[in-house]
Scaffold this motif. Structure first.
Motif, PDB file in Angstrom:
ATOM      1  N   ARG A 164       0.831  -1.209   0.000  1.00 13.74           N
ATOM      2  CA  ARG A 164       0.000   0.000   0.000  1.00 13.74           C
ATOM      3  C   ARG A 164       0.863   1.256   0.000  1.00 13.74           C
ATOM      4  O   ARG A 164       0.507   2.274  -0.596  1.00 13.74           O
ATOM      5  N   ALA A 165       2.026   1.180   0.663  1.00 10.15           N
ATOM      6  CA  ALA A 165       2.903   2.350   0.726  1.00 10.15           C
ATOM      7  C   ALA A 165       3.479   2.705  -0.637  1.00 10.15           C
ATOM      8  O   ALA A 165       3.839   3.868  -0.878  1.00 10.15           O
ATOM      9  N   ARG A 166       3.587   1.765  -1.530  1.00 10.81           N
ATOM     10  CA  ARG A 166       4.130   2.045  -2.864  1.00 10.81           C
ATOM     11  C   ARG A 166       3.289   3.068  -3.620  1.00 10.81           C
ATOM     12  O   ARG A 166       3.773   3.712  -4.554  1.00 10.81           O
ATOM     13  N   ASP A 167       2.037   3.246  -3.208  1.00 10.48           N
ATOM     14  CA  ASP A 167       1.170   4.212  -3.874  1.00 10.48           C
ATOM     15  C   ASP A 167       1.519   5.654  -3.509  1.00 10.48           C
ATOM     16  O   ASP A 167       1.125   6.586  -4.215  1.00 10.48           O
ATOM     17  N   TYR A 168       2.248   5.846  -2.388  1.00 11.99           N
ATOM     18  CA  TYR A 168       2.510   7.221  -1.960  1.00 11.99           C
ATOM     19  C   TYR A 168       3.951   7.444  -1.486  1.00 11.99           C
ATOM     20  O   TYR A 168       4.306   8.545  -1.079  1.00 11.99           O
ATOM     21  N   ALA A 169       4.789   6.406  -1.517  1.00 14.37           N
ATOM     22  CA  ALA A 169       6.160   6.521  -1.022  1.00 14.37           C
ATOM     23  C   ALA A 169       7.094   5.716  -1.917  1.00 14.37           C
ATOM     24  O   ALA A 169       6.660   5.045  -2.854  1.00 14.37           O
ATOM     25  N   THR A 170       8.388   5.790  -1.613  1.00 13.47           N
ATOM     26  CA  THR A 170       9.405   5.088  -2.407  1.00 13.47           C
ATOM     27  C   THR A 170      10.019   3.973  -1.571  1.00 13.47           C
ATOM     28  O   THR A 170      10.485   4.213  -0.445  1.00 13.47           O
ATOM     29  N   VAL A 171      10.013   2.772  -2.120  1.00 13.84           N
ATOM     30  CA  VAL A 171      10.700   1.647  -1.488  1.00 13.84           C
ATOM     31  C   VAL A 171      12.134   1.654  -2.015  1.00 13.84           C
ATOM     32  O   VAL A 171      12.395   1.312  -3.162  1.00 13.84           O
ATOM     33  N   LEU A 215      13.473  -0.458   3.336  1.00 16.42           N
ATOM     34  CA  LEU A 215      13.705   0.955   3.632  1.00 16.42           C
ATOM     35  C   LEU A 215      12.783   1.790   2.758  1.00 16.42           C
ATOM     36  O   LEU A 215      12.750   1.616   1.531  1.00 16.42           O
ATOM     37  N   ILE A 216      12.044   2.702   3.381  1.00 24.73           N
ATOM     38  CA  ILE A 216      11.035   3.497   2.678  1.00 24.73           C
ATOM     39  C   ILE A 216      11.293   4.981   2.934  1.00 24.73           C
ATOM     40  O   ILE A 216      11.585   5.388   4.058  1.00 24.73           O
ATOM     41  N   THR A 217      11.181   5.771   1.886  1.00 27.14           N
ATOM     42  CA  THR A 217      11.293   7.228   2.010  1.00 27.14           C
ATOM     43  C   THR A 217      10.095   7.869   1.317  1.00 27.14           C
ATOM     44  O   THR A 217       9.339   7.224   0.583  1.00 27.14           O
ATOM     45  N   VAL A 226      10.855  -3.129   8.680  1.00 29.93           N
ATOM     46  CA  VAL A 226      10.556  -1.983   7.827  1.00 29.93           C
ATOM     47  C   VAL A 226      10.935  -0.696   8.562  1.00 29.93           C
ATOM     48  O   VAL A 226      10.484  -0.460   9.690  1.00 29.93           O
ATOM     49  N   LEU A 227      11.764   0.124   7.914  1.00 26.74           N
ATOM     50  CA  LEU A 227      12.164   1.421   8.468  1.00 26.74           C
ATOM     51  C   LEU A 227      11.758   2.517   7.494  1.00 26.74           C
ATOM     52  O   LEU A 227      12.071   2.443   6.302  1.00 26.74           O
ATOM     53  N   VAL A 228      11.047   3.522   8.004  1.00 28.88           N
ATOM     54  CA  VAL A 228      10.649   4.682   7.208  1.00 28.88           C
ATOM     55  C   VAL A 228      11.536   5.857   7.608  1.00 28.88           C
ATOM     56  O   VAL A 228      11.706   6.127   8.800  1.00 28.88           O
ATOM     57  N   VAL A 229      12.108   6.565   6.640  1.00 25.56           N
ATOM     58  CA  VAL A 229      12.981   7.703   6.910  1.00 25.56           C
ATOM     59  C   VAL A 229      12.339   8.972   6.369  1.00 25.56           C
ATOM     60  O   VAL A 229      11.928   9.011   5.199  1.00 25.56           O
ATOM     61  N   LEU A 230      12.256   9.997   7.218  1.00 19.90           N
ATOM     62  CA  LEU A 230      11.678  11.277   6.830  1.00 19.90           C
ATOM     63  C   LEU A 230      12.637  12.397   7.224  1.00 19.90           C
ATOM     64  O   LEU A 230      13.324  12.306   8.243  1.00 19.90           O
ATOM     65  N   PRO A 231      12.683  13.493   6.443  1.00 26.16           N
ATOM     66  CA  PRO A 231      13.559  14.618   6.785  1.00 26.16           C
ATOM     67  C   PRO A 231      12.865  15.615   7.699  1.00 26.16           C
ATOM     68  O   PRO A 231      11.635  15.667   7.775  1.00 26.16           O
ATOM     69  N   PHE A 232      13.675  16.404   8.414  1.00 26.96           N
ATOM     70  CA  PHE A 232      13.128  17.556   9.129  1.00 26.96           C
ATOM     71  C   PHE A 232      14.152  18.682   9.061  1.00 26.96           C
ATOM     72  O   PHE A 232      15.333  18.467   8.766  1.00 26.96           O
TER      73      PHE A 232
END
Length: 508
Positions: free
Chosen positions: A357-364, A382-384, A401-407
């Motif tokens: 489902r994440a592939r619809d809105y994020a990058t694997v 790894l998902i961004t 599964v690890l999701v990485v986001l910037p701040f």
């Protein structure tokens, strides 16, 4: 036969040794009475290693009765006597260390190095700690606080404790439930997950072999709706302790509240991993990989959301992707294996569904697939690019599964770290002591690590905030859960008519 085959054969022999019995009541193994059987499945092969009859209400009743019968003598034992018994318990567990590791790896799919170097020694250390802690129940100093009375505080056992443990750390969770309860003088009925009963049963057997009286530690293995709910609602159970998902925790709380029972909940997590721009990049990348993949990500404190300040973001993603590529999936009984299977094919499919489902809105970036073969394996993923409010960021996945986001600014990083319903654990990565202290103050979690993620020690408490529950496992703080504080007050005047009586009748 190589070492791996020998280890699996030895583990299978341990499982077969239970003879299809998965209830341990009043110091004896016995079959369940539900009329329904359940398999123990090796998640690395998908093969059934043994089967047993599930517990029904009658088994729970028998276990509670055994615990109630054992309670007066065990609660009445001196702290020193309970301490001696627990020291013997630790020795019995140490003598079975190799077998415990084999059984844990068989039923859970844990890499043998994790079972051998983390689960088993951690359990033994917990036991040694509570052997000492049982002699140090503390209360407020006796004193004449009113001037006319001597007051002191007693800590007394709550009674029979009904505990429900999860499948991700069956041995350690049995220890976390049982040890503080019995060290404080309670008796206990433990319900392990029906997927993983073997080491909980071995744990209870070791207690008996160490001389802990029959009925102090009991195990009933059944389903949640049957054995679990009956245990929580049982009128003979004074307290419920539950570790598991937040959704099930709500149901446990509902049932316990009906009986006005003491309640301890250690629930789900979605731990943030906050990397500030002055952090040691290499250390943070290695910490993220270890923190995200421990126990194949099936850990409520696992690093699941990495927030990385923008100057380090690209380098962090690249470093983690490179390290993920070095992680070795394989046979849990191979000492070289880093990552074992998930607990079941159903859990693997659940994790895969989140990623799909994440592939619809994020990058694997890497992973995102199961390898060929019959085990319940899933590659480190790894998902961004996921939005903060997306499912992959907000929901507990319980997989590798690890999701990485910037701040950008520190305010934003800490705000994002707190932006889920959970509050079990977190970590902050920085060389700046002021940033570190701010992070530990402002992140709402039961544990905040600085420049590390995952280590636990027996002397320190473990437990969450927000939707991650309340109450503490391990440490002397756990006695707050498993003891009743009683105020005792003695009159020192020997005067029949006290001065305060005039507020009710008569004059001064």
């Amino acid at each position: 036969m190589d070492h791996r085959e020998h280890s699996r054969e030895a583990a299978l022999a341990l499982a077969e040794g239970f003879g299809g019995r998965a209830q341990y009541i009043a110091g004896r193994l016995r079959s369940g009475s539900s009329g329904r059987t359940h398999p123990v499945v090796d998640p690395a092969t998908g093969e059934t290693v043994c089967g047993y009859e599930l517990a029904g209400a009658a088994d729970v009743d028998a276990a509670v009765t055994a615990a109630a019968q054992a309670l007066p003598d065990w609660a009445g034992a001196t702290p020193g006597e309970r301490s001696d018994a627990l020291h013997g318990f630790a020795a019995a567990l140490s003598a079975r260390a190799a077998d415990l590791a084999l059984a844990e790896s068989l039923q859970c799919g844990k890499p043998i190095k994790l079972s051998t170097e983390f689960d088993v020694p951690g359990t033994v250390d917990n036991t040694v700690f509570f052997a000492g802690a049982s002699r140090q129940l503390e209360g407020k100093a006796a004193a004449e606080y009113s001037g006319d009375h001597t007051s002191y505080v007693r800590r007394e056992p709550v009674g029979v404790v009904g505990s429900i443990a999860p499948w991700n750390y069956p041995l350690q969770m049995a220890a976390w439930k049982v040890l503080p309860a019995i060290a404080a003088g309670n008796t206990i009925v433990l319900k392990p997950a029906e997927l993983t009963p073997l080491t909980s049963l071995m744990f209870a057997q070791a207690a008996t072999d160490a001389g802990i009286p029959d009925g102090v530690v009991n195990v009933v293995t059944g389903t949640g709706p049957d054995a679990g709910e009956h245990l929580v609602g049982h009128p003979g159970v004074a307290m419920t302790s539950f570790t598991g998902s937040t959704a099930v925790g709500r149901r446990v709380a509902e049932l316990a509240t009906r009986g006005v029972k003491r309640l301890h909940l250690e629930l789900g997590g979605k731990a943030p991993f906050v990397v500030f721009d002055d952090a040691d990049l290499e250390a943070a990348a290695h910490g993220a990989v270890a923190g995200a993949l421990i126990n194949t990500g099936q850990d409520c404190t696992a690093a699941t959301r990495a927030y990385v300040q923008r100057p380090l973001y690209d380098a962090f993603v690249a470093a983690v992707a490179d390290l993920f590529a070095t992680v070795r999936l394989g046979d849990p009984f191979d000492p070289a294996t880093d990552l074992g299977p998930l607990i079941s094919h159903a859990q693997r499919d659940r994790v895969a569904g989140f990623v799909k489902r994440a592939r619809d809105y994020a990058t694997v970036v890497t992973g995102g697939a199961a390898p060929d073969g019959k085990g319940a394996y899933y590659r480190p993923t790894l998902i961004t690019g996921a939005p903060q409010d997306s499912e992959i960021v907000q929901a507990e996945i319980f997989g590798p599964v690890l999701v990485v986001l910037p701040f950008d600014g520190d305010d934003e990083g800490l705000r994002l770290a707190n932006d889920t319903p959970y509050g079990l654990a977190a970590s902050a990565w920085t060389r700046d002591v002021f940033r570190a202290h701010r992070a530990t103050r402002e992140i709402k979690a039961g544990c905040v690590w600085v420049n590390d993620h995952i280590p636990i020690i027996s002397e320190m408490p473990h437990g969450g905030a927000k939707s991650s529950g309340f109450g503490k496992d391990m440490s002397a703080y756990s006695f707050e859960e498993y003891t009743q504080v009683k105020h005792v007050m003695f009159d020192n005047t020997a005067v029949a008519r006290k001065d305060w009586h005039r507020t009710i009748f008569g004059d001064r």
